[in-house]
Write an enzyme that holds these catalytic residues in place. Structure first.
Site, PDB file in Angstrom:
ATOM      1  N   ASP A 175       0.840  -1.207   0.060  1.00  0.00           N
ATOM      2  CA  ASP A 175      -0.059  -0.146  -0.124  1.00  0.00           C
ATOM      3  C   ASP A 175       1.041   1.136  -0.131  1.00  0.00           C
ATOM      4  O   ASP A 175       0.600   2.179   0.885  1.00  0.00           O
ATOM      5  CB  ASP A 175      -0.954   0.004   1.174  1.00  0.00           C
ATOM      6  CG  ASP A 175      -1.914  -1.286   1.170  1.00  0.00           C
ATOM      7  OD1 ASP A 175      -1.246  -2.309   1.349  1.00  0.00           O
ATOM      8  OD2 ASP A 175      -3.209  -0.945   0.947  1.00  0.00           O
ATOM      9  N   ASP A 204      -1.754  -2.528  -4.194  1.00  0.00           N
ATOM     10  CA  ASP A 204      -2.072  -1.151  -3.795  1.00  0.00           C
ATOM     11  C   ASP A 204      -0.669  -0.336  -4.216  1.00  0.00           C
ATOM     12  O   ASP A 204       0.018   0.221  -3.140  1.00  0.00           O
ATOM     13  CB  ASP A 204      -2.799  -0.767  -2.498  1.00  0.00           C
ATOM     14  CG  ASP A 204      -4.189  -1.297  -2.440  1.00  0.00           C
ATOM     15  OD1 ASP A 204      -4.466  -1.555  -3.541  1.00  0.00           O
ATOM     16  OD2 ASP A 204      -4.657  -0.648  -1.526  1.00  0.00           O
ATOM     17  N   TYR A 207      -2.290   4.407  -6.148  1.00  0.00           N
ATOM     18  CA  TYR A 207      -3.382   5.231  -5.770  1.00  0.00           C
ATOM     19  C   TYR A 207      -3.935   6.317  -6.783  1.00  0.00           C
ATOM     20  O   TYR A 207      -4.543   7.312  -6.330  1.00  0.00           O
ATOM     21  CB  TYR A 207      -3.196   5.693  -4.191  1.00  0.00           C
ATOM     22  CG  TYR A 207      -3.107   4.572  -3.489  1.00  0.00           C
ATOM     23  CD1 TYR A 207      -2.037   3.817  -3.145  1.00  0.00           C
ATOM     24  CD2 TYR A 207      -4.186   4.598  -2.481  1.00  0.00           C
ATOM     25  CE1 TYR A 207      -2.118   2.959  -2.159  1.00  0.00           C
ATOM     26  CE2 TYR A 207      -4.333   3.643  -1.519  1.00  0.00           C
ATOM     27  CZ  TYR A 207      -3.119   2.620  -1.431  1.00  0.00           C
ATOM     28  OH  TYR A 207      -3.078   1.678  -0.386  1.00  0.00           O
ATOM     29  N   ASN A 241      -6.835  -3.704  -4.467  1.00  0.00           N
ATOM     30  CA  ASN A 241      -7.946  -3.119  -4.848  1.00  0.00           C
ATOM     31  C   ASN A 241      -7.850  -1.686  -5.523  1.00  0.00           C
ATOM     32  O   ASN A 241      -8.507  -1.449  -6.439  1.00  0.00           O
ATOM     33  CB  ASN A 241      -9.035  -2.874  -3.824  1.00  0.00           C
ATOM     34  CG  ASN A 241      -8.567  -1.842  -2.694  1.00  0.00           C
ATOM     35  OD1 ASN A 241      -7.296  -2.310  -2.199  1.00  0.00           O
ATOM     36  ND2 ASN A 241      -9.160  -0.959  -2.306  1.00  0.00           N
ATOM     37  N   HIS A 326      -3.577  -9.433  -1.054  1.00  0.00           N
ATOM     38  CA  HIS A 326      -3.760  -8.190  -0.678  1.00  0.00           C
ATOM     39  C   HIS A 326      -4.819  -7.937   0.743  1.00  0.00           C
ATOM     40  O   HIS A 326      -4.290  -7.187   1.584  1.00  0.00           O
ATOM     41  CB  HIS A 326      -4.573  -7.091  -1.731  1.00  0.00           C
ATOM     42  CG  HIS A 326      -4.538  -5.761  -1.435  1.00  0.00           C
ATOM     43  ND1 HIS A 326      -3.334  -5.016  -1.011  1.00  0.00           N
ATOM     44  CD2 HIS A 326      -5.442  -4.972  -1.187  1.00  0.00           C
ATOM     45  CE1 HIS A 326      -3.702  -3.759  -0.878  1.00  0.00           C
ATOM     46  NE2 HIS A 326      -5.187  -3.630  -0.909  1.00  0.00           N
ATOM     47  N   HIS A 336     -11.630  -2.274   6.804  1.00  0.00           N
ATOM     48  CA  HIS A 336     -11.717  -3.638   5.932  1.00  0.00           C
ATOM     49  C   HIS A 336     -11.957  -4.823   6.830  1.00  0.00           C
ATOM     50  O   HIS A 336     -11.605  -5.916   6.526  1.00  0.00           O
ATOM     51  CB  HIS A 336     -10.378  -3.441   5.201  1.00  0.00           C
ATOM     52  CG  HIS A 336     -10.011  -2.452   4.509  1.00  0.00           C
ATOM     53  ND1 HIS A 336     -10.891  -1.857   3.494  1.00  0.00           N
ATOM     54  CD2 HIS A 336      -9.024  -1.456   4.441  1.00  0.00           C
ATOM     55  CE1 HIS A 336     -10.331  -0.671   3.057  1.00  0.00           C
ATOM     56  NE2 HIS A 336      -9.174  -0.484   3.506  1.00  0.00           N
ATOM     57  N   HIS A 363      -3.286  -3.660   2.407  1.00  0.00           N
ATOM     58  CA  HIS A 363      -4.861  -3.333   2.618  1.00  0.00           C
ATOM     59  C   HIS A 363      -5.277  -2.387   3.820  1.00  0.00           C
ATOM     60  O   HIS A 363      -5.810  -1.391   3.631  1.00  0.00           O
ATOM     61  CB  HIS A 363      -5.983  -4.285   2.541  1.00  0.00           C
ATOM     62  CG  HIS A 363      -7.294  -4.004   1.934  1.00  0.00           C
ATOM     63  ND1 HIS A 363      -7.464  -3.278   1.070  1.00  0.00           N
ATOM     64  CD2 HIS A 363      -8.430  -4.667   2.271  1.00  0.00           C
ATOM     65  CE1 HIS A 363      -8.886  -3.008   0.490  1.00  0.00           C
ATOM     66  NE2 HIS A 363      -9.573  -3.785   1.374  1.00  0.00           N
TER      67      HIS A 363
HETATM   68 FE   LIG Z   1      -6.220  -1.907  -0.407  1.00  0.00          FE
END
Ligand SMILES: [Fe+2]
Length: 475
Positions: A175, A204, A207, A241, A326, A336, A363
């Protein structure tokens, strides 16, 4: 004289005492007498803000059509191939990679392919991917991309040939994004006295999808930002994601378009049919990358692949079985929460059966390490739906703390679940340093400490060769 009545086994007091004793004995047996630790570290509170477009880390290399966003990853199943990727901004230019073992004699060459993609109102530069095969193991190679005045040179070191006692050092980053904290995390990774040789990246990346129309210019800046590491050592990619980029409202209905175009992985080498789940062997480790955002239920391609994949892992050849994904299965932050639950229910019993050593996920923008636990006994009617200590189970580590613009996950579920060994809302990275077939030294590093500070450590014992209980240290 009054006789004191001895407690009979059936008296309420005796039953309570017996129950308490049983509970203590069970807890001791379970190894969960001590609750996990929530760190008391007080972090300087700063907003994670993206670095502006004119930041030095995003600098475009000088010269017309100079190659940029150079990055490498493993190109086959065993580590004797490398995929080199880069972007030329103005015209296709050359897809040739020159390489060799002497810096001034790049005597070999490999031809790659070039393509572009469009995303809403954005058109990418010319993206090149070149798989260099049949490299010698454990060898430093120099390589160059571009032409004439804009030829750019880099180097990488191939891993040792796969073998059970080959030491190897993996970095863990997740991330990441492109904030000031992202930059601090990457610098900490680069400056860590324990030198990572390959980054296991748990998803990730840029972004860019947080920007208007998923502004793909932020994919380009991220590629330039990470080049300083990713051009010199392989980054092993996992899709998160923020790689989905599914935006039918602007006509972008094909998921993962920018990610798939920019970051190639050797998925076919492990019999996978999509670049989101695959495996590689590297030194003494077998690394399985799973896709939290591709179908994983029974009968799906990913399910069938993993079902066939796990029995293939030969622990005599690669003792360390590492899984990357992830979305975490075990996460005690209020972010999450339980998003990984459906995948856990489907796959967790396999991880226990095949004795996965460790699962790294991202995540959640914080750090957490679990005890060795499993939760696989539940069958709808038996009520056995709690995580229990299990020495055949992996340690679950959430390392989604690279430092992206969305900021830290600070809100935790209370009380801390017993399966959670250590958690802290800080940015950072980790190192998984394989020593031999039995031991690997793991350390987590906050991005606000000195480069050598270890905030959480665990000497891992291999589940196949040395399946004893470990003890950790956190500061
Ligand atoms: Fe994520």
């Amino acid at each position: 004289m009054r006789r004191v009545k001895r407690s009979s086994p059936t008296s309420p007091a005796a039953a309570a005492a017996a129950a308490a004793a049983l509970l203590v004995a069970f807890s001791a047996l379970a190894g969960l007498c001590d609750a996990g630790k929530t760190s008391t570290f007080v972090r300087k509170d700063e907003k994670a803000v993206d670095m502006p477009l004119d930041s030095d880390v995003f600098r475009v290399p000088p010269g017309y059509n100079a190659p940029q966003q150079v990055h490498i990853t493993q190109g086959d199943h065993d580590g004797s191939a490398i995929i080199v990727s880069w972007v030329t901004p103005d015209e296709p230019g050359s897809s040739l990679v020159l390489y060799g073992t002497s810096e001034n004699h790049l005597t070999f060459s490999a031809e790659g392919r070039v393509h572009q993609y469009k995303y809403y109102n954005y058109t990418s530069g010319y993206i090149h991917h070149c798989n260099i095969r049949n490299l010698k193991y454990d060898t430093k190679y120099y390589y160059a991309v571009g032409v004439g005045h804009t030829l750019r040179k880099f180097w990488f070191t191939t891993p040792p040939k796969v073998g059970p006692d080959v030491p190897y050092t993996f970095g863990l980053i997740g991330d990441l994004g492109q904030s000031f904290d992202s930059n601090r995390t990457l610098t900490h990774y680069e400056s860590n006295p324990i030198k990572g040789q390959t980054v296991l990246f748990v998803g990730d990346l840029s972004y860019a999808d947080n920007y208007m129309y998923h502004d793909n210019v932020r994919w380009d800046t991220w590629g330039r930002f990470t080049e300083r590491s990713a051009a010199y050592q392989p980054w092993i990619w996992t899709a998160g994601n923020h790689e989905i980029d599914f935006a039918p409202e602007i006509g972008e209905g094909v998921p993962f378009k920018p990610y798939k175009n920019r970051y190639h992985v050797p998925y076919k080498a492990s019999g996978s049919t999509a670049p989101f789940w695959y495996s590689i062997k590297r030194a003494s480790a077998y690394i399985i990358v799973l896709a939290s955002y591709s179908a994983y239920g029974k009968y799906t391609p990913q399910y069938k692949w993993l079902e066939a994949e796990l029995p293939k892992v030969n622990r005599t050849e690669t003792p360390w079985l590492i899984v990357l994904m992830h979305s975490p299965w075990y996460n005690s932050y209020n972010y999450h929460y339980m998003e990984g639950e459906t995948m856990r229910v489907i796959y967790e019993s396999w991880f226990v059966k095949y004795k996965v050593d460790v699962v790294f996920a991202g995540h959640v923008h914080a750090y957490e390490r679990s005890e060795r636990i499993s939760n696989i006994a539940y069958n709808i009617v038996n009520g056995q739906c709690n995580p229990v200590p299990d020495q055949s189970a992996p340690v679950y580590i959430t390392i989604g703390d690279g430092g992206n613009q969305e900021g830290l996950a600070k809100n935790m579920t209370e009380p801390q679940p017993k399966y959670s060994a250590f958690r802290e809302a800080s940015f950072g990275h980790a190192i998984f340093d394989v020593k031999n077939r039995t031991h690997a030294y793991y350390s987590w590093h906050r991005n606000q400490d000195g480069y050598s500070v270890e905030a959480d450590t665990l000497l891992f014992y291999n589940r196949f060769w040395h399946p004893l209980e470990e003890s950790s240290a956190s500061v």
